[in-house]
Motif scaffolding. Structure first.
Motif, PDB file in Angstrom:
ATOM      1  N   ASN A 176       0.711  -0.991   0.133  1.00  0.00           N
ATOM      2  CA  ASN A 176       0.312  -0.373  -0.516  1.00  0.00           C
ATOM      3  C   ASN A 176       0.590   1.290  -0.005  1.00  0.00           C
ATOM      4  N   THR A 177       2.166   0.973  -0.064  1.00  0.00           N
ATOM      5  CA  THR A 177       3.210   2.422  -0.526  1.00  0.00           C
ATOM      6  C   THR A 177       3.710   2.428  -1.628  1.00  0.00           C
ATOM      7  N   LEU A 178       2.977   3.654  -1.983  1.00  0.00           N
ATOM      8  CA  LEU A 178       3.114   4.552  -3.590  1.00  0.00           C
ATOM      9  C   LEU A 178       4.732   5.079  -3.519  1.00  0.00           C
ATOM     10  N   VAL A 179       4.813   5.194  -5.543  1.00  0.00           N
ATOM     11  CA  VAL A 179       5.947   4.722  -5.107  1.00  0.00           C
ATOM     12  C   VAL A 179       5.548   6.090  -6.644  1.00  0.00           C
ATOM     13  N   SER A 180       6.335   7.408  -5.899  1.00  0.00           N
ATOM     14  CA  SER A 180       6.741   8.833  -6.089  1.00  0.00           C
ATOM     15  C   SER A 180       5.418   8.939  -6.707  1.00  0.00           C
ATOM     16  N   PRO A 181       4.354   9.649  -6.066  1.00  0.00           N
ATOM     17  CA  PRO A 181       3.265   9.236  -5.798  1.00  0.00           C
ATOM     18  C   PRO A 181       3.377  10.829  -6.265  1.00  0.00           C
ATOM     19  N   ALA A 182       1.728  11.576  -7.120  1.00  0.00           N
ATOM     20  CA  ALA A 182       1.317  13.038  -7.475  1.00  0.00           C
ATOM     21  C   ALA A 182       1.550  13.763  -5.949  1.00  0.00           C
TER      22      ALA A 182
END
Length: 311
Positions: A63-69
């Motif tokens: 549930n960890t976003l990589v390089s999120p907006a």
């Protein structure tokens, strides 16, 4: 280009409708992490209370976003400026799933005349690095609860109050502040996520606007002779050094126009194409060109057109 409309009784209902149509047409839903995926697009959907929000990322691990907006954005109950009608359910939704490039557009209509939007997809980019995935919503999750729509037809900034949103994709709010309710990933000059981050020209190197090219054409609409309005392409310009701008991407399934003589939800047929028309927020033909920072309760006659393949 599938399309569906219906009634949602909650934000969870609305989220389920989006996921159902998307997965029926080639998207993948990671239910454990609430992420909707297709190709380069990884959008985490969050539904709580009245709100449906999206946050795109280059990838994700669990549930960890990589390089999120930089922000969650979408359909919210935060537009509480005096005179606004808050988002409420049940509401009517219109969901559009596009291809070439892939994109999902969600428009909701509540209390008869009020509209909000959520979008995620991939733009056509012009000779720049980066996958051009992009998101748009009526407002961000961290907006002040008393915020309103501050939208000027010429894309200018004015006034001394801060914290409103234009509601439109990559459009300058008319209150001197930037609101990143739209973001696009373009690896230009070392920057990843570009958004309308500040209110003044290209002072911020991550600044991206569609209002630069669209605003002058919107100001001439509708035609004084026959009342017709022209659909205007959304070209995203990104800030360059020395106050220059360059054309970086286009949103091919969206247009902007003036809806002075067009009804909410009307379908326009232009050649072989059909377009669904709805206000950016709320139509107002009296104050048709501006929703100032001190009267942020409508979007004049500034409207959105979505490519349509419904009945």
């Amino acid at each position: 280009m599938p399309y569906v409309t219906g009634i949602a009784n909650s934000a969870a209902d609305l989220c389920n409708a989006v996921v159902s149509l998307a997965t029926d047409h080639g998207w993948r839903w990671d239910n454990s992490n609430h992420i909707l995926c297709k190709g380069d697009i990884n959008g985490q959907l969050t539904s709580s209370d009245c709100n449906l929000l999206v946050q795109l990322a280059i990838g994700y691990s669990g549930n960890t976003l990589v390089s999120p907006a930089p922000q969650k954005t979408g359909i919210t109950d935060r537009l509480g400026y005096a005179g606004n009608t808050l988002l409420s359910y049940p509401l009517t939704y219109h969901i559009f799933v596009h291809t070439a490039p892939d994109e999902i557009i969600v428009a909701v209509n509540y209390q008869l005349m009020w509209w909000q939007w959520l979008a995620l997809g991939q733009a056509n980019s012009f000779g720049v690095l980066g996958n051009a995935v992009w998101q748009w919503g009526s407002t961000t999750s961290d907006m002040k609860i008393q915020a309103g729509i501050a939208l000027n037809v010429d894309g200018s900034s004015s006034g001394g109050y801060y914290g409103h949103t234009s509601g439109a994709p990559f459009w300058q709010p008319n209150d001197g502040s930037g609101v990143p309710n739209s973001s696009i990933y373009l690896n230009v000059n070392g920057h990843g996520w570009w958004n309308n981050s500040v209110g003044y020209y290209s002072a911020n190197p991550n600044n991206a606007r569609a209002s630069i090219t669209a605003a002058p054409l919107l100001m001439t609409q509708p035609n004084a002779w026959n009342g017709e309005a022209v659909l205007i392409r959304l070209h995203i310009m990104v800030a360059q050094p020395s106050n220059f701008w360059s054309l970086a991407a286009e949103l091919p399934h969206l247009r902007m126009l003036r809806n002075d003589y067009i009804s909410d939800g009307q379908i326009l047929t232009i050649g072989a194409e059909r377009w669904f028309i709805a206000p950016v927020y709320r139509k107002n033909t009296v104050s048709r060109s501006t929703s100032a920072y001190k009267d942020a309760t409508h979007s004049g006659t500034i409207a959105i057109a979505v490519r349509y393949d419904g009945p």
